[in-house]
Design an enzyme around this catalytic site. Structure first.
Site, PDB file in Angstrom:
ATOM      1  N   ASN A  28      -5.216  14.758   9.589  1.00  0.00           N
ATOM      2  CA  ASN A  28      -5.017  15.232   8.212  1.00  0.00           C
ATOM      3  C   ASN A  28      -4.332  16.593   8.147  1.00  0.00           C
ATOM      4  O   ASN A  28      -4.628  17.481   8.945  1.00  0.00           O
ATOM      5  CB  ASN A  28      -6.372  15.354   7.499  1.00  0.00           C
ATOM      6  CG  ASN A  28      -7.000  14.007   7.228  1.00  0.00           C
ATOM      7  OD1 ASN A  28      -7.213  13.224   8.141  1.00  0.00           O
ATOM      8  ND2 ASN A  28      -7.295  13.732   5.974  1.00  0.00           N
ATOM      9  N   GLU A  78      -2.205  11.582   5.745  1.00  0.00           N
ATOM     10  CA  GLU A  78      -2.901  11.258   6.984  1.00  0.00           C
ATOM     11  C   GLU A  78      -1.950  10.535   7.925  1.00  0.00           C
ATOM     12  O   GLU A  78      -1.424   9.481   7.588  1.00  0.00           O
ATOM     13  CB  GLU A  78      -4.096  10.348   6.684  1.00  0.00           C
ATOM     14  CG  GLU A  78      -5.065  10.932   5.680  1.00  0.00           C
ATOM     15  CD  GLU A  78      -6.360  10.146   5.613  1.00  0.00           C
ATOM     16  OE1 GLU A  78      -6.693   9.465   6.603  1.00  0.00           O
ATOM     17  OE2 GLU A  78      -7.032  10.212   4.579  1.00  0.00           O
ATOM     18  N   ARG A 103       5.284   0.544   2.208  1.00  0.00           N
ATOM     19  CA  ARG A 103       4.672  -0.212   1.088  1.00  0.00           C
ATOM     20  C   ARG A 103       3.801   0.719   0.262  1.00  0.00           C
ATOM     21  O   ARG A 103       3.406   1.792   0.722  1.00  0.00           O
ATOM     22  CB  ARG A 103       3.827  -1.371   1.631  1.00  0.00           C
ATOM     23  CG  ARG A 103       2.671  -0.905   2.515  1.00  0.00           C
ATOM     24  CD  ARG A 103       1.728  -2.051   2.885  1.00  0.00           C
ATOM     25  NE  ARG A 103       0.686  -1.631   3.829  1.00  0.00           N
ATOM     26  CZ  ARG A 103      -0.472  -1.093   3.471  1.00  0.00           C
ATOM     27  NH1 ARG A 103      -0.764  -0.889   2.197  1.00  0.00           N
ATOM     28  NH2 ARG A 103      -1.343  -0.732   4.400  1.00  0.00           N
ATOM     29  N   PHE A 108      -8.155  -3.657  -0.502  1.00  0.00           N
ATOM     30  CA  PHE A 108      -8.362  -4.819   0.371  1.00  0.00           C
ATOM     31  C   PHE A 108      -9.750  -5.372   0.135  1.00  0.00           C
ATOM     32  O   PHE A 108     -10.671  -4.649  -0.233  1.00  0.00           O
ATOM     33  CB  PHE A 108      -8.189  -4.424   1.837  1.00  0.00           C
ATOM     34  CG  PHE A 108      -6.772  -4.040   2.173  1.00  0.00           C
ATOM     35  CD1 PHE A 108      -5.835  -5.012   2.464  1.00  0.00           C
ATOM     36  CD2 PHE A 108      -6.379  -2.711   2.145  1.00  0.00           C
ATOM     37  CE1 PHE A 108      -4.522  -4.666   2.754  1.00  0.00           C
ATOM     38  CE2 PHE A 108      -5.068  -2.358   2.437  1.00  0.00           C
ATOM     39  CZ  PHE A 108      -4.136  -3.341   2.731  1.00  0.00           C
TER      40      PHE A 108
HETATM   41  P1  ADP Z   1     -10.931  12.902  10.263  1.00  0.00           P
HETATM   42  O1  ADP Z   1     -11.699  12.363   9.115  1.00  0.00           O
HETATM   43  O2  ADP Z   1     -11.424  14.263  10.711  1.00  0.00           O
HETATM   44  O3  ADP Z   1      -9.435  12.914   9.995  1.00  0.00           O
HETATM   45  P2  ADP Z   1     -10.448  10.611  12.040  1.00  0.00           P
HETATM   46  O4  ADP Z   1     -11.476   9.581  12.423  1.00  0.00           O
HETATM   47  O5  ADP Z   1      -9.369  10.166  11.089  1.00  0.00           O
HETATM   48  O6  ADP Z   1     -11.225  11.899  11.491  1.00  0.00           O
HETATM   49  O7  ADP Z   1      -9.782  11.157  13.392  1.00  0.00           O
HETATM   50  C1  ADP Z   1      -8.689  12.021  13.307  1.00  0.00           C
HETATM   51  C2  ADP Z   1      -8.556  12.934  14.518  1.00  0.00           C
HETATM   52  O8  ADP Z   1      -8.435  12.162  15.726  1.00  0.00           O
HETATM   53  C3  ADP Z   1      -7.261  13.737  14.447  1.00  0.00           C
HETATM   54  O9  ADP Z   1      -7.432  14.931  13.704  1.00  0.00           O
HETATM   55  C4  ADP Z   1      -6.959  14.010  15.927  1.00  0.00           C
HETATM   56  O10 ADP Z   1      -7.564  15.228  16.348  1.00  0.00           O
HETATM   57  C5  ADP Z   1      -7.599  12.835  16.654  1.00  0.00           C
HETATM   58  N1  ADP Z   1      -6.653  11.812  17.154  1.00  0.00           N
HETATM   59  C6  ADP Z   1      -6.719  11.261  18.407  1.00  0.00           C
HETATM   60  N2  ADP Z   1      -5.751  10.351  18.589  1.00  0.00           N
HETATM   61  C7  ADP Z   1      -5.019  10.312  17.439  1.00  0.00           C
HETATM   62  C8  ADP Z   1      -3.851   9.560  17.036  1.00  0.00           C
HETATM   63  N3  ADP Z   1      -3.274   8.639  17.851  1.00  0.00           N
HETATM   64  N4  ADP Z   1      -3.355   9.770  15.780  1.00  0.00           N
HETATM   65  C9  ADP Z   1      -3.964  10.686  14.965  1.00  0.00           C
HETATM   66  N5  ADP Z   1      -5.055  11.406  15.285  1.00  0.00           N
HETATM   67  C10 ADP Z   1      -5.594  11.242  16.521  1.00  0.00           C
HETATM   68 MG    MG Z   2      -8.378  11.184   9.290  1.00  0.00          MG
END
Ligand code: ADP
Ligand code: MG
Length: 147
Positions: A28, A78, A103, A108
């Site tokens: 994010n 995101e 899109r 869903f």
């Molecule tokens: P949040 O709600 O904090 O965004 P997420 O479950 O969406 O949690 O996980 C996001 C975090 O995962 C990112 O901020 C990053 O540090 C880590 N991350 C690891 N691999 C990836 C990836 N392939 N793409 C995006 N974020 C990733």
């Molecule tokens: Mg996230």
């Protein structure tokens, strides 16, 4: 119009919707980055290129949506990088080039449908980004800047 659109900023914590548990973590951006989006960049799913700090450039899909934390009055951005990272990268600098639109956002009926749609988006992004006009953005000046 506004694409390609380039931006960069620190990775902040999201609202823990558990994207990671679905196998699709999304990094994010803070509100300051989201607020700079041109008005004609509508909500929906985009594809493009992304990089963490000065690392490798990866294909990405990005969802621009309404942020429930701010009662859906603020957009959120995101980014899911199409790459397997060994560690989280909160606090590091994410640079993205938004290249094309896939899109609009949609609802869903089940988690399975949502995940299937995202996998479809990822396949589409991979294919589109192999086009010469998109590959050349990866080599452009934006990603030459070190951060
Ligand atoms: P949040 O709600 O904090 O965004 P997420 O479950 O969406 O949690 O996980 C996001 C975090 O995962 C990112 O901020 C990053 O540090 C880590 N991350 C690891 N691999 C990836 C990836 N392939 N793409 C995006 N974020 C990733
Ligand atoms: Mg996230």
């Amino acid at each position: 119009k506004s694409l390609p659109y380039f931006c960069r900023g620190p990775v902040v914590r999201g609202f823990g919707r558990g994207s990671k548990e679905l196998g699709i973590p999304t990094a994010n951006f803070p509100m300051s980055v989201v607020d700079n989006l041109p008005a004609d960049v509508s909500t929906g799913i985009y594809y493009g290129w992304a990089r963490v700090d000065s690392g490798e450039i990866h294909k990405m899909v990005m969802s621009i949506g309404w942020n429930p934390y701010y009662k859906n009055t603020k957009k959120s951005m995101e980014t899911h990088l199409i790459h397997k990272f060994e560690e989280d990268f909160y606090g590091q600098t994410l640079s993205v080039a938004m290249v094309g639109y896939i899109r609009p956002e949609r609802g869903f009926n089940s988690l399975e449908e949502l995940i299937a749609a995202i996998h479809g988006d990822i396949e589409e992004a991979k294919k589109k980004l192999d086009l010469p006009e998109h590959l050349k953005l990866k080599e452009g000046n934006f990603f030459r800047t070190s951060v």
